[in-house]
Design a protein around this motif. Structure first.
Motif, PDB file in Angstrom:
ATOM      1  N   UNK A 287       0.835  -1.204   0.000  1.00 40.27           N
ATOM      2  CA  UNK A 287       0.000   0.000   0.000  1.00 40.27           C
ATOM      3  C   UNK A 287       0.872   1.258   0.000  1.00 40.27           C
ATOM      4  N   UNK A 288       1.900   1.271   0.858  1.00 40.39           N
ATOM      5  CA  UNK A 288       2.798   2.430   0.921  1.00 40.39           C
ATOM      6  C   UNK A 288       3.527   2.643  -0.397  1.00 40.39           C
ATOM      7  N   UNK A 289       4.016   1.555  -1.002  1.00 41.90           N
ATOM      8  CA  UNK A 289       4.746   1.670  -2.268  1.00 41.90           C
ATOM      9  C   UNK A 289       3.840   2.209  -3.381  1.00 41.90           C
ATOM     10  N   UNK A 290       2.634   1.641  -3.483  1.00 42.99           N
ATOM     11  CA  UNK A 290       1.711   2.075  -4.541  1.00 42.99           C
ATOM     12  C   UNK A 290       1.322   3.539  -4.346  1.00 42.99           C
ATOM     13  N   UNK A 291       1.139   3.951  -3.085  1.00 49.58           N
ATOM     14  CA  UNK A 291       0.819   5.357  -2.819  1.00 49.58           C
ATOM     15  C   UNK A 291       1.958   6.273  -3.277  1.00 49.58           C
ATOM     16  N   UNK A 292       3.187   5.941  -2.901  1.00 51.21           N
ATOM     17  CA  UNK A 292       4.317   6.776  -3.283  1.00 51.21           C
ATOM     18  C   UNK A 292       4.526   6.796  -4.792  1.00 51.21           C
ATOM     19  N   UNK A 293       4.199   5.671  -5.441  1.00 57.94           N
ATOM     20  CA  UNK A 293       4.441   5.562  -6.881  1.00 57.94           C
ATOM     21  C   UNK A 293       3.350   6.222  -7.718  1.00 57.94           C
ATOM     22  N   UNK A 294       2.095   6.116  -7.279  1.00 54.47           N
ATOM     23  CA  UNK A 294       0.989   6.549  -8.130  1.00 54.47           C
ATOM     24  C   UNK A 294       0.137   7.671  -7.540  1.00 54.47           C
ATOM     25  N   UNK A 295       0.240   7.927  -6.236  1.00 56.65           N
ATOM     26  CA  UNK A 295      -0.589   8.965  -5.626  1.00 56.65           C
ATOM     27  C   UNK A 295       0.321  10.081  -5.120  1.00 56.65           C
ATOM     28  N   UNK A 296       0.432  11.202  -5.826  1.00 55.14           N
ATOM     29  CA  UNK A 296       1.312  12.288  -5.389  1.00 55.14           C
ATOM     30  C   UNK A 296       0.841  12.907  -4.091  1.00 55.14           C
ATOM     31  N   UNK A 297       1.766  13.107  -3.174  1.00 59.67           N
ATOM     32  CA  UNK A 297       1.411  13.727  -1.897  1.00 59.67           C
ATOM     33  C   UNK A 297       1.000  15.182  -2.100  1.00 59.67           C
ATOM     34  N   UNK A 298       1.677  15.837  -3.038  1.00 64.32           N
ATOM     35  CA  UNK A 298       1.345  17.222  -3.372  1.00 64.32           C
ATOM     36  C   UNK A 298       1.209  17.338  -4.881  1.00 64.32           C
ATOM     37  N   UNK A 299       0.063  17.823  -5.339  1.00 61.04           N
ATOM     38  CA  UNK A 299      -0.186  18.021  -6.762  1.00 61.04           C
ATOM     39  C   UNK A 299      -0.228  19.510  -7.050  1.00 61.04           C
ATOM     40  N   UNK A 300       0.672  19.952  -7.939  1.00 61.60           N
ATOM     41  CA  UNK A 300       0.770  21.371  -8.287  1.00 61.60           C
ATOM     42  C   UNK A 300       0.414  21.532  -9.762  1.00 61.60           C
ATOM     43  N   UNK A 301      -0.755  22.088 -10.028  1.00 59.02           N
ATOM     44  CA  UNK A 301      -1.193  22.336 -11.402  1.00 59.02           C
ATOM     45  C   UNK A 301      -0.695  23.713 -11.836  1.00 59.02           C
ATOM     46  N   UNK A 302       0.073  23.750 -12.915  1.00 57.31           N
ATOM     47  CA  UNK A 302       0.656  25.003 -13.361  1.00 57.31           C
ATOM     48  C   UNK A 302      -0.221  25.737 -14.367  1.00 57.31           C
ATOM     49  N   UNK A 303      -1.322  25.116 -14.788  1.00 60.03           N
ATOM     50  CA  UNK A 303      -2.265  25.806 -15.648  1.00 60.03           C
ATOM     51  C   UNK A 303      -3.100  26.778 -14.830  1.00 60.03           C
ATOM     52  N   UNK A 304      -3.941  27.528 -15.505  1.00 60.85           N
ATOM     53  CA  UNK A 304      -4.777  28.505 -14.817  1.00 60.85           C
ATOM     54  C   UNK A 304      -5.933  27.860 -14.070  1.00 60.85           C
ATOM     55  N   UNK A 305      -6.274  26.602 -14.423  1.00 63.81           N
ATOM     56  CA  UNK A 305      -7.364  25.904 -13.745  1.00 63.81           C
ATOM     57  C   UNK A 305      -6.861  24.540 -13.305  1.00 63.81           C
ATOM     58  N   UNK A 306      -7.688  23.843 -12.560  1.00 66.02           N
ATOM     59  CA  UNK A 306      -7.338  22.513 -12.071  1.00 66.02           C
ATOM     60  C   UNK A 306      -7.767  21.423 -13.055  1.00 66.02           C
ATOM     61  N   UNK A 307      -8.206  21.807 -14.259  1.00 65.12           N
ATOM     62  CA  UNK A 307      -8.587  20.857 -15.299  1.00 65.12           C
ATOM     63  C   UNK A 307      -9.747  19.973 -14.891  1.00 65.12           C
ATOM     64  N   UNK A 308     -10.677  20.527 -14.120  1.00 64.88           N
ATOM     65  CA  UNK A 308     -11.885  19.777 -13.803  1.00 64.88           C
ATOM     66  C   UNK A 308     -11.863  19.152 -12.426  1.00 64.88           C
ATOM     67  N   UNK A 309     -13.082  18.951 -11.889  1.00 66.20           N
ATOM     68  CA  UNK A 309     -13.231  18.401 -10.543  1.00 66.20           C
ATOM     69  C   UNK A 309     -12.713  16.974 -10.442  1.00 66.20           C
ATOM     70  N   UNK A 310     -13.012  16.143 -11.461  1.00 68.55           N
ATOM     71  CA  UNK A 310     -12.597  14.739 -11.415  1.00 68.55           C
ATOM     72  C   UNK A 310     -11.091  14.615 -11.387  1.00 68.55           C
ATOM     73  N   UNK A 311     -10.407  15.411 -12.210  1.00 66.53           N
ATOM     74  CA  UNK A 311      -8.957  15.325 -12.261  1.00 66.53           C
ATOM     75  C   UNK A 311      -8.327  15.704 -10.917  1.00 66.53           C
ATOM     76  N   UNK A 312      -8.948  16.653 -10.243  1.00 68.61           N
ATOM     77  CA  UNK A 312      -8.408  17.059  -8.954  1.00 68.61           C
ATOM     78  C   UNK A 312      -8.724  16.050  -7.862  1.00 68.61           C
ATOM     79  N   UNK A 313      -9.823  15.319  -8.037  1.00 74.19           N
ATOM     80  CA  UNK A 313     -10.254  14.370  -7.005  1.00 74.19           C
ATOM     81  C   UNK A 313      -9.636  12.986  -7.171  1.00 74.19           C
ATOM     82  N   UNK A 314      -9.010  12.728  -8.338  1.00 73.18           N
ATOM     83  CA  UNK A 314      -8.572  11.352  -8.587  1.00 73.18           C
ATOM     84  C   UNK A 314      -7.527  10.831  -7.599  1.00 73.18           C
TER      85      UNK A 314
END
Length: 347
Positions: A287-314
């Motif tokens: 579980x820890x490995x998969x989280x570190x590999x596929x679930x970013x602890x911090x997501x920084x979107x450099x565009x002007x928007x978050x590209x939709x609710x689903x993308x931010x919630x994934x």
């Protein structure tokens, strides 16, 4: 951005000593004085001219004070602003001397109302750590604007790292074109001298290693109050990851270990109990490995928007799915071991 007019620091290399620079004029046409207090040769004053493009200061000049028997070359220097609002760069002269230098801004004397006192002042530091965060460029800018209000004499520095580190003043960051969709690290830094003579400082760091904010000032109520204000700004950006959720200081992974220990008496022998514990530890590590590999602890979107609710919630959705599957796997392991041993006993 108008560059601070007074700077002080140190020069290193073939000559070592204290530096003081005073500037006048517009950023595109600066003039002023550079004073070097060389530890061996004494004070030399240079008449300088230069330019500042918002991030890089370039100056050139020649010595005004010359002592008999000594050689003085024409001076050139180039320095860049770092994330702390300091200038770091290199210098050289036409006679071959050269080295590096570092300068710190001194806004006192440019409109400050009172001089620093000689009294010892206590610095108060307030800090808060956040959980996982998802943030957009617009939210980074809004947070920096909130900080900028408290620092009228100095611009907030914005540091964004993608493949390379990019350090800009807040105004330059707003104009900066960033083709990358995501960043790996973001930092906001602001520092300004207070009436007490101490530096008021705010640092916000967002990255895979952790998310935190630190506020420092000689004014304790201001430090605590502004920290609370930043917490209210950043808290809505936190994301819920089940594997990192703590209730009364207990994590989901710890609960899985407790459940496994509680299950141990239902297993008949040492081998079965060891097998259950090893299996649960493997599940937790996975579980820890998969989280570190596929679930970013911090997501920084450099565009002007978050590209939709689903993308931010994934990331949260994926974290929940991974945790549920891991817990199910650990439970099935215990059930399978118990049923298998029961069948073996009957046989």
């Amino acid at each position: 951005m108008a560059i601070v007019k007074n700077w002080a620091g140190r020069a290193f290399g073939t000559n070592v000593g204290n530096l003081a620079i005073s500037l006048e004029g517009d950023d595109v046409k600066l003039v002023g004085k550079l004073r070097l207090a060389d530890e061996r040769y004494g004070v030399t004053v240079y008449a300088i001219k230069g330019t500042f493009d918002g991030q890089t200061l370039e100056i050139s000049g020649e010595a005004e004070t010359k002592r008999e028997g000594m050689m003085y070359g024409n001076l050139t220097a180039r320095a860049r602003l770092n994330a702390k609002g300091e200038l770091q760069g290199t210098w050289e002269t036409s006679i071959g001397s050269g080295g590096t230098f570092q300068l710190f801004p001194h806004a006192y004397g440019e409109g400050s109302s009172s001089a620093p006192s000689g009294m010892t002042t206590q610095l108060y530091t307030a800090r808060h750590d956040f959980g996982a965060i998802s943030i957009t460029r617009a939210e980074i800018t809004a947070l920096a604007d909130e900080i900028q209000i408290q620092f009228p004499k100095q611009q907030v520095m914005v540091n964004v790292t993608v493949q390379t580190e990019r350090i800009r003043t807040l105004e330059d960051f707003k104009k900066l074109a960033l083709p990358e969709k995501r960043g790996r690290f973001a930092k906001l830094f602001a520092q300004e001298e207070e009436a007490s003579g101490m530096n008021r400082t705010v640092i916000v760091e967002l990255g895979q290693g952790g998310n935190w904010v630190s506020v420092q000032s000689a004014d304790e109520p201001w430090a605590l109050g502004f920290l609370e204000k930043l917490k209210q700004r950043i808290a809505p950006l936190e994301r819920f990851y089940p594997s990192q959720y703590k209730k009364l200081g207990i994590t989901v992974n710890q609960l899985m270990v407790f459940a496994a220990i509680a299950w141990l008496p239902s297993l008949p022998d040492f081998a079965a109990r060891a097998g259950l514990l090893v299996g649960v530890l493997v599940v937790i590590s996975t579980i820890d490995y998969v989280h570190k590999r596929f679930v970013p602890y911090t997501t920084i979107y450099l565009g002007d928007t978050s590209d939709g609710l689903l993308r931010r919630a994934w990331p949260t959705i994926l974290s929940i799915l991974i945790t549920v599957l891991g817990g199910t796997a650990a439970t099935l392991l215990g059930v399978v071991l118990q049923n298998w041993l029961s069948l073996v006993g009957k046989g």
